[in-house]
Scaffold this motif. Structure first.
Motif, PDB file in Angstrom:
ATOM      1  N   ALA A 295      -0.395  10.710  -4.030  1.00 25.11           N
ATOM      2  CA  ALA A 295      -1.351   9.937  -4.830  1.00 25.11           C
ATOM      3  C   ALA A 295      -2.184   9.056  -3.902  1.00 25.11           C
ATOM      4  CB  ALA A 295      -0.618   9.086  -5.863  1.00 25.11           C
ATOM      5  N   PRO A 296      -3.354   9.548  -3.463  1.00 25.66           N
ATOM      6  CA  PRO A 296      -4.250   8.700  -2.664  1.00 25.66           C
ATOM      7  C   PRO A 296      -4.957   7.712  -3.582  1.00 25.66           C
ATOM      8  CG  PRO A 296      -5.218  10.884  -2.954  1.00 25.66           C
ATOM      9  CD  PRO A 296      -3.871  10.912  -3.623  1.00 25.66           C
ATOM     10  N   CYS A 297      -4.620   6.435  -3.456  1.00 25.85           N
ATOM     11  CA  CYS A 297      -5.088   5.410  -4.397  1.00 25.85           C
ATOM     12  C   CYS A 297      -5.814   4.281  -3.678  1.00 25.85           C
ATOM     13  CB  CYS A 297      -3.913   4.838  -5.193  1.00 25.85           C
ATOM     14  SG  CYS A 297      -3.040   6.030  -6.213  1.00 25.85           S
ATOM     15  N   ALA A 298      -6.483   4.595  -2.566  1.00 26.94           N
ATOM     16  CA  ALA A 298      -7.156   3.545  -1.812  1.00 26.94           C
ATOM     17  C   ALA A 298      -8.660   3.789  -1.768  1.00 26.94           C
ATOM     18  CB  ALA A 298      -6.564   3.450  -0.410  1.00 26.94           C
ATOM     19  N   LEU A 299      -9.159   4.391  -0.685  1.00 22.54           N
ATOM     20  CA  LEU A 299     -10.598   4.578  -0.513  1.00 22.54           C
ATOM     21  C   LEU A 299     -10.970   6.050  -0.467  1.00 22.54           C
ATOM     22  CD1 LEU A 299     -11.337   1.815   2.150  1.00 22.54           C
ATOM     23  CD2 LEU A 299     -11.695   1.696  -0.329  1.00 22.54           C
ATOM     24  N   GLU A 300     -12.286   6.304  -0.480  1.00 21.54           N
ATOM     25  CA  GLU A 300     -12.770   7.675  -0.480  1.00 21.54           C
ATOM     26  C   GLU A 300     -12.699   8.296   0.915  1.00 21.54           C
ATOM     27  OE1 GLU A 300     -16.312   5.034   0.255  1.00 21.54           O
ATOM     28  OE2 GLU A 300     -14.711   5.080  -1.236  1.00 21.54           O
TER      29      GLU A 300
END
Length: 420
Positions: A295-300
């Motif tokens: 789950a990448p939940c930080a920046l683009e």
């Protein structure tokens, strides 16, 4: 984040995604061209008084992508990497996101190029009020409704609401969402985006025939989205094996005590301290860990063609906006990864923002159980629609979500027409 691909231009990514999706659609060229552009782009230069008595000039942006579906909606972020192209892309993704979950909002986004970690609360308040003043003629409950995003929070929304209300001469709670409860905020709004990531990840597990109990999860990000998602994954029976913030992360293949990690984040502004059960891990390494769900939940722009082949997760649930570049998408699809795209996975925030807006306009207050039930119903329904398109057209989930979102906006645009 250290893994962010500086070469990846978010706006170029957004345009490439449109071009990939419209290949499967029958849309006249004039409407495609229109959807690649924005309705309005505002740049403001903000003189802000600092604690030492000096003034600094900050640059802020508000981009309104397409208002054909309803009032513009989108967050405001405070980040040193914020620029106009990033905000353009985020506004565009907000348009598709709202349409995917069938909410009558257009897409917008805002941001200020600053480093809030190096600013006091008073300086952030001064910046926020000045920024609100600069945008006061284009925002409003029936025009454009900001919300929290990266490094902004309910307090920042309270300052925006107060400044806007002073300008209007009466309280206008509907000018923002994500406000404190005491000012008309909605129960469940803070947790909505992170919970939505878990709701859609559960739907992906169902489609793949996987039992969530014991599946391993790695979460990049420990803030409003990542922290909430990690806690919700743990509560749902998943085994969270890694969590990170901008400084790095912690990894334990046997499972982390998520509450302890988040308590460390709240108390010490980091996710790992001596004595904690886990090893340090960089953000780059976290993306490549052995796990069932990432789950990448930080920046683009953190999953690129350079590292996509090393991603081992079977499911990628995108809590962040635009975390996967188009080239990386192709690699992930070819290796059989199931990507729940950002415009579906993180749509919980805009969904509950819509609920908050409705409550403000009608002077209602729904309880948290009602909010949760409405959120889950809408996200599950949208997941089924997107998955149905993916199966019918034999495309990946991102392309299917774009087909759904762009198609709805294009039809609304055609019905309204161009005037004058």
């Amino acid at each position: 984040m250290e893994t962010k691909d500086s070469a990846a231009n978010a706006y170029a990514m957004a345009i490439e995604q449109i071009e990939s999706a419209v290949k499967y659609m029958e849309i006249e060229t004039c409407f495609v061209d229109r959807l690649k552009t924005t309705d309005r782009e505002v740049t403001v230069h903000l003189p802000v008084k600092m604690d030492d008595g000096t003034y600094r000039i900050f640059t802020g942006y508000r981009v309104q992508h397409c208002g054909v579906y309803g009032p513009y909606k989108g967050g405001i972020r405070y980040h040193p990497d914020t620029d106009l192209d990033e905000v353009r892309a985020l506004a565009m993704w907000m348009t598709w996101k709202s349409a995917v979950v069938n909410i009558p909002f257009g897409g917008a986004k805002g941001g200020v190029n600053c480093n809030p970690k190096e600013m006091s609360s008073r300086e952030i308040e001064n910046l926020t009020r000045r920024f609100t003043w600069g945008l006061s003629n284009i925002i409003g409950p029936e025009r454009d409704i900001p919300a929290p995003d990266v490094y902004t929070n309910p307090q920042v929304m309270a300052w925006i609401m107060d400044t806007y209300s002073i300008l209007r001469g009466y309280a206008v709670p509907g000018v923002v969402t994500g406000k404190p409860l005491e000012l008309g905020g909605s129960l469940g709004r803070h947790e909505a985006t992170g919970k939505g990531v878990v709701i859609t990840a559960l739907q992906a597990c169902h489609q793949l025939g996987l039992d969530p109990k014991g599946l391993t999860v790695a979460v990049q990000g420990a803030g409003n989205v990542g922290g909430v998602a990690a806690a919700a994954f743990s509560k749902a029976g998943f085994k969270v094996v890694a969590i990170s913030d901008s400084k790095g992360g912690i990894h334990n293949p046997k499972g982390l005590d998520v509450n302890a990690v988040l308590a460390c984040k709240n108390q010490y502004s980091c996710v790992i301290k001596p004595g904690m059960k886990g090893d340090s891990v960089t953000n780059s390494e976290l993306l490549e860990l052995k796990c069932d769900i990432l789950a990448p939940c930080a920046l683009e722009g953190v999953i690129t063609k350079k590292n996509a082949a090393k991603v081992k997760a079977r499911i990628i649930a995108e809590g962040a906006n635009g975390p996967t570049t188009p080239n990386a998408d192709k690699i992930l699809h070819d290796k059989g990864a199931f990507v729940v795209p950002d415009i579906l996975a993180n749509a919980g925030g805009v969904t509950v923002s819509y609920f908050e807006w409705v409550q403000n306009l009608q002077n209602l207050l729904w309880d948290e159980e009602e909010i949760g039930r409405r959120l889950e119903k809408r996200l599950c329904s949208s997941f089924e629609e997107v998955h149905g398109i993916a199966m019918e057209k034999k495309v990946d989930m991102r392309t299917a979500a774009l087909i759904l979102g762009i198609g709805r906006v294009a039809r609304a645009l055609k019905l309204r027409g161009f005037y004058p």
